[in-house]
Design an enzyme around this catalytic site. Structure first.
Site, PDB file in Angstrom:
ATOM      1  CG  MET A 103      -1.893  -1.212   1.170  1.00  0.00           C
ATOM      2  SD  MET A 103      -3.406  -0.953   2.090  1.00  0.00           S
ATOM      3  CE  MET A 103      -2.775  -0.758   3.739  1.00  0.00           C
ATOM      4  N   GLY A 104       2.162   1.084  -0.305  1.00  0.00           N
ATOM      5  CA  GLY A 104       3.047   2.245  -0.422  1.00  0.00           C
ATOM      6  C   GLY A 104       3.549   2.753   0.911  1.00  0.00           C
ATOM      7  CG  HIS A 133       6.808  -1.998   2.227  1.00  0.00           C
ATOM      8  ND1 HIS A 133       6.734  -0.833   2.951  1.00  0.00           N
ATOM      9  CD2 HIS A 133       5.574  -2.560   2.280  1.00  0.00           C
ATOM     10  CE1 HIS A 133       5.501  -0.685   3.413  1.00  0.00           C
ATOM     11  NE2 HIS A 133       4.780  -1.716   3.031  1.00  0.00           N
ATOM     12  CD  GLN A 136      -6.197  -3.789   2.568  1.00  0.00           C
ATOM     13  OE1 GLN A 136      -6.079  -4.329   1.483  1.00  0.00           O
ATOM     14  NE2 GLN A 136      -5.234  -3.811   3.485  1.00  0.00           N
ATOM     15  N   GLY A 155       4.864 -10.286   4.196  1.00  0.00           N
ATOM     16  CA  GLY A 155       5.621 -10.210   5.438  1.00  0.00           C
ATOM     17  C   GLY A 155       4.928 -10.946   6.577  1.00  0.00           C
ATOM     18  CD  GLN A 156       6.585 -14.444  11.434  1.00  0.00           C
ATOM     19  OE1 GLN A 156       7.655 -14.940  11.106  1.00  0.00           O
ATOM     20  NE2 GLN A 156       6.207 -14.296  12.699  1.00  0.00           N
ATOM     21  CD  GLN A 195      -1.898  -8.923   4.151  1.00  0.00           C
ATOM     22  OE1 GLN A 195      -2.756  -8.057   4.186  1.00  0.00           O
ATOM     23  NE2 GLN A 195      -0.630  -8.655   3.938  1.00  0.00           N
TER      24      GLN A 195
HETATM   25  P1  AMP Z   1       1.424  -2.964   3.452  1.00  0.00           P
HETATM   26  O1  AMP Z   1       1.988  -1.903   2.559  1.00  0.00           O
HETATM   27  O2  AMP Z   1       1.366  -2.568   4.889  1.00  0.00           O
HETATM   28  O3  AMP Z   1       0.133  -3.540   2.939  1.00  0.00           O
HETATM   29  O4  AMP Z   1       2.467  -4.161   3.402  1.00  0.00           O
HETATM   30  C1  AMP Z   1       2.834  -4.763   2.202  1.00  0.00           C
HETATM   31  C2  AMP Z   1       3.597  -6.022   2.497  1.00  0.00           C
HETATM   32  O5  AMP Z   1       4.760  -5.694   3.255  1.00  0.00           O
HETATM   33  C3  AMP Z   1       2.789  -7.012   3.342  1.00  0.00           C
HETATM   34  O6  AMP Z   1       3.045  -8.327   2.898  1.00  0.00           O
HETATM   35  C4  AMP Z   1       3.342  -6.803   4.721  1.00  0.00           C
HETATM   36  O7  AMP Z   1       3.243  -7.921   5.568  1.00  0.00           O
HETATM   37  C5  AMP Z   1       4.804  -6.503   4.400  1.00  0.00           C
HETATM   38  N1  AMP Z   1       5.420  -5.797   5.525  1.00  0.00           N
HETATM   39  C6  AMP Z   1       4.965  -4.682   6.146  1.00  0.00           C
HETATM   40  N2  AMP Z   1       5.765  -4.358   7.193  1.00  0.00           N
HETATM   41  C7  AMP Z   1       6.738  -5.304   7.222  1.00  0.00           C
HETATM   42  C8  AMP Z   1       7.859  -5.540   8.080  1.00  0.00           C
HETATM   43  N3  AMP Z   1       8.138  -4.750   9.105  1.00  0.00           N
HETATM   44  N4  AMP Z   1       8.644  -6.598   7.815  1.00  0.00           N
HETATM   45  C9  AMP Z   1       8.366  -7.435   6.770  1.00  0.00           C
HETATM   46  N5  AMP Z   1       7.322  -7.266   5.945  1.00  0.00           N
HETATM   47  C10 AMP Z   1       6.519  -6.222   6.165  1.00  0.00           C
END
Ligand code: AMP
Length: 286
Positions: free
Chosen positions: A30-31, A37, A61, A147-148, A153
């Site tokens: 989501m940027g 990321h 969402q 990401g874990q 998710q």
């Molecule tokens: P988001 O932009 O928040 O939707 O995240 C996009 C992807 O990045 C998702 O798969 C998240 O789980 C992953 N992500 C976000 N924060 C972290 C982090 N601190 N470590 C690893 N992966 C992450």
């Protein structure tokens, strides 16, 4: 690096790569990109020929009272970061091209979508499962990286892939943390200085719980109680959505500690909702 905004053009571009036998690695985001990321992008780069990153703040969402409108956006910064990582394509669709008038179809995963974050954010995982399905159909990845940090998710997405026979491999990458342990998140930008300092209580609470478990405690209810006490001792914590010990596949709360466990926390620090988790394995002799 190319920026594509129109789903049909993204599909045609991916078709072309597939035809030429190139493996596509995909990182949906989501940027407001951070090192979390970028760790996914770097992993994808190691394992694929073409790297596609989507940036799309997915309205469906977010609940009505949630932070869709104020969610951090940083198109220029994101572009620079992705250029530096030598990403091939940024897919950045408009909302109207993802959900045009007359859009009627959603993907809903039962049970596991209703626990933890899903219990607090009722349509959240329906929005996630729907957008991920659409993005997979548009980008046509061989592998997709998650990401874990958002563990539930990853389980929901894996369920969609399995149930709908999608031909994509889901790769779950470790949570990237700040030096003091706070899991990186775009939402950390909402925290003021004192909230930021207080936010380390989340990871500390998870680590303390895992240490108690490793020391031999088997009563999950006791661990939950300690976690809640630890979180509530921090005045900046304005509410706990959940904190405790869960089955790592069903997300049911556990009463006894054994096997693979999910320790998970979702709290509000001021108005900001933050989540984190760790997975542990405990082998008990019976
Ligand atoms: P988001 O932009 O928040 O939707 O995240 C996009 C992807 O990045 C998702 O798969 C998240 O789980 C992953 N992500 C976000 N924060 C972290 C982090 N601190 N470590 C690893 N992966 C992450």
């Amino acid at each position: 690096m190319e920026i594509i905004r129109i789903p049909r053009i993204m599909q045609d571009t991916s078709d072309d790569y597939v035809l030429r036998g190139r493996k596509i690695g995909f990182v949906p985001t989501m940027g407001a990109l951070h090192e979390g990321h970028l760790s996914l992008v770097r992993r994808a780069k190691q394992e694929n020929d073409i790297i596609i990153v989507s940036i799309f703040v997915n309205p469906i969402q977010f609940g009505h009272s949630e932070d869709f409108y104020k969610y951090p956006r940083d198109i220029e910064g994101d572009n620079e970061k992705l250029q530096r990582e030598e990403v091939d394509i940024i897919f950045m669709p408009e909302i109207s091209s993802m959900y045009p008038e007359g859009f009627l179809t959603h993907v809903k995963v039962e049970k596991i979508s209703e626990r933890l974050c899903g219990a607090i954010r009722p349509d959240h995982f329906k929005g996630v499962a729907t957008v991920v399905t659409k993005l997979f159909n548009i980008v046509k990845p061989d592998r997709a990286y998650f990401g874990q940090k958002d563990y539930q998710q990853t389980v929901v997405v894996n369920q969609v892939v399995k149930d709908l026979d999608m031909d994509v491999e889901i790769i779950v990458c470790p949570t990237i943390r700040e030096r003091d342990g706070l899991a990186m998140s775009s939402r950390n930008a909402y925290l003021d200085k004192s909230q930021r300092e207080a936010s380390i209580v989340i990871y500390k609470c998870l680590i303390e719980a895992s240490e108690l478990i490793k020391s031999g405690i088997i009563d999950a209810g006791y661990i939950k109680k300690i976690m809640h006490e630890r979180l509530l001792k921090e005045p900046a914590v304005s509410g706990i959505d959940y904190a405790g010990v869960y089955d790592h596949t069903t997300f049911n709360e556990l009463s006894e500690i054994n096997g693979d466990l999910l320790l998970a926390v979702a709290v509000k620090i001021g108005e900001t909702r933050l989540i984190d988790n760790i997975l542990i394995n405990v082998k008990r002799k019976r």
